[in-house]
Design a protein around this motif. Sequence first.
Motif: not given
Length: 266
Positions: A38-42, A103-109
């Motif tokens: 997945d791609g994230y943009r901050i 738990k991997n989601y908050p780690e990635s965020a």
Amino acid sequence: MAVMDFARYKEINDQRLNYREMEDANVVSYYRNTGCGDGYRIYLKVSPESIIEDASYTTTGCGFGIVALAMATEYAKGKKIEDLRTLTPDTLETLFEFPERRKNYPESAVAALKKAVEDWEKGGGVPPEKRVTKAKAMDLLQTQGHLREASLSSVMLEKENFNGVDFSNADLHNAFLQNSSFVGANFSGANLKASFFNGANLMNANFRGADLRFAKLAGANLEGADFTDAIYDIGTRVDQKQMHIFDVMKKGGKDLYLNQEESAAG
């Protein structure tokens, strides 16, 4: 074992808390979750005193990714840049506690937010002159009637109608194009590396010679689409029933997509 607050989970997803492009951001940072692709943009707006005045995000991810990024950007608001360097997933989970298997989601965020901080400090991220918003892309389409050879890297064009639009030879790498309609659209020769077409309608679209390395087309309608001589690699994702498209495509080698290479090229 903690019980997740499903009501709040649904509320955050329904409201899309902090989910938006930010026109006046000081830094726009791209992060790819290597676990799921997945791609994230901050987006961060930082004051002269290094205080985060505003923070937002966009993502191609699922509901858990949305909640994690919503919490990360919510936490960032009002903080000093230096405060974010020590942010941990545990701190983020004081705002929303994730199930053990998520738990991997908050780690990635947290990793995505820290990359944005690093981009701010080192002058990285998407350069201002290369930031293309949805509004700018739509204005360009309305003005010239096509998007041939357009520079649209990392553009976010979700849930729109682009039926029959000519995108030939356009640069759309890292673009968020999911859930849009591209019936009969022309992507021949386009740079679509690491783009996201999840859930898009690509019926009868032309992808001849396009670069689809590490692109994601899960859930897309590929009926009648032409992928002749399009390039793919190990990261190109389609549904199992759509694997036949690789028969007419060209394999682009064994190299995996690397964020740092794309950043340097972008």
